[in-house]
Design a protein around this motif. Structure first.
Motif, short mmCIF file in Angstrom:
data_model
loop_
_atom_site.label_atom_id
_atom_site.label_comp_id
_atom_site.label_asym_id
_atom_site.label_seq_id
_atom_site.Cartn_x
_atom_site.Cartn_y
_atom_site.Cartn_z
N LEU A 154 5.51 5.45 -0.71
CA LEU A 154 4.28 5.08 -0.65
C LEU A 154 2.99 4.86 -1.55
N PHE A 155 2.78 5.24 -1.87
CA PHE A 155 2.26 4.11 -3.38
C PHE A 155 2.56 3.45 -3.55
N ARG A 156 3.77 3.21 -3.34
CA ARG A 156 4.31 1.66 -4.01
C ARG A 156 4.50 0.76 -2.84
N ILE A 157 4.28 1.48 -1.28
CA ILE A 157 4.44 0.39 -0.29
C ILE A 157 3.42 -0.48 0.20
N THR A 158 2.08 0.56 -0.74
CA THR A 158 0.53 0.74 0.77
C THR A 158 0.07 0.62 -0.80
N ASP A 159 0.05 0.58 -2.22
CA ASP A 159 -1.19 0.01 -3.61
C ASP A 159 -0.71 -1.61 -3.62
N PRO A 160 -1.59 -2.42 -3.57
CA PRO A 160 -1.87 -3.62 -3.62
C PRO A 160 -0.88 -3.59 -4.85
N LYS A 162 3.09 -2.65 -5.72
CA LYS A 162 3.98 -3.72 -5.07
C LYS A 162 4.08 -5.36 -5.34
#
Length: 214
Positions: A118-124, A127
């Motif tokens: 979740l952190f990887r796909i939501t943090d700009p 990502k």
């Protein structure tokens, strides 16, 4: 057997390649802080825990990797079938933890992995810097934990039986996912399990030469 051979050969090849790399010249101004091996190791060890002063919003992001690594270690070394597997290959054995403890640790590991995703796909920023290695490494790590939870209905002593090892589909899928992880291990970021301490010592030496003390 083949996956273990690939994993062992790949780890050995990468460590040998790193060991044979020429050391960079010091050059430039002399070191401002004397950083030998002992000082570098001390700095790497003391920086295992994050320093205070971080914004409270970073607490979950900081704690999540610890939950994952501790949970995975408990599951791998405390579950009776895993201990039996290690015993077959090495002759080493130790007492297993109760199944309930294993289920809690596995559940915590799965939640931690999902939070990391979740952190990887939501943090700009995350990502932007994520590459194929990150996604593959996350997947091959998640699959053995998830497929292992598919065996939650079986007590650990029944999983150890020969009939289950040969015939049960969920266990076969779990073992295949483990083999996939072993094959990928030396070629992706999972290799940090062997390189984390040398890498931290190298970084401590780098900063020490610029006057940063441990």
């Amino acid at each position: 057997m083949a996956s273990l051979a690939i994993c062992g050969a790949g780890i050995g090849w990468r460590l040998l390649w790193l060991w044979r790399m020429p050391a960079g010249g010091r050059g430039g101004a002399p070191a401002r802080v004397d950083y030998g091996k002992a000082a570098a190791f001390r700095a790497a060890l003391t920086r295992t825990l994050p320093p205070g002063g971080f914004h409270p919003s970073a607490t979950l992001v900081t704690a999540n990797p610890y939950v994952f690594h501790i949970g995975l270690l408990v599951v791998f070394l405390g579950y009776a079938p895993h201990i039996a597997f290690i015993h077959r290959w090495t002759g080493l054995t130790w007492p297993a933890l109760p199944d309930l403890v294993m289920y809690i640790a596995a559940a915590g590991t799965i939640v931690s992995l999902l939070m990391a995703l979740l952190f990887r796909i939501t943090d700009p920023v995350l990502k932007q810097i994520s590459n194929a290695d990150d996604w593959i490494t996350w997947t091959v790590t998640f699959l053995p934990v998830l497929t292992g939870m598919a065996l939650i209905g079986d007590p650990s002593d029944t999983i150890l039986s020969r009939d289950h090892v040969i015939y049960r589909a969920p266990l076969a899928v779990h073992l295949l996912s483990l083999e996939l992880l072993l094959i990928w291990f030396p070629f992706g970021k999972l290799m940090h399990a062997f390189l984390v301490w040398p890498g931290r010592m190298q970084l401590a030496t780098f900063f020490g030469r610029r006057g940063v003390r441990s």
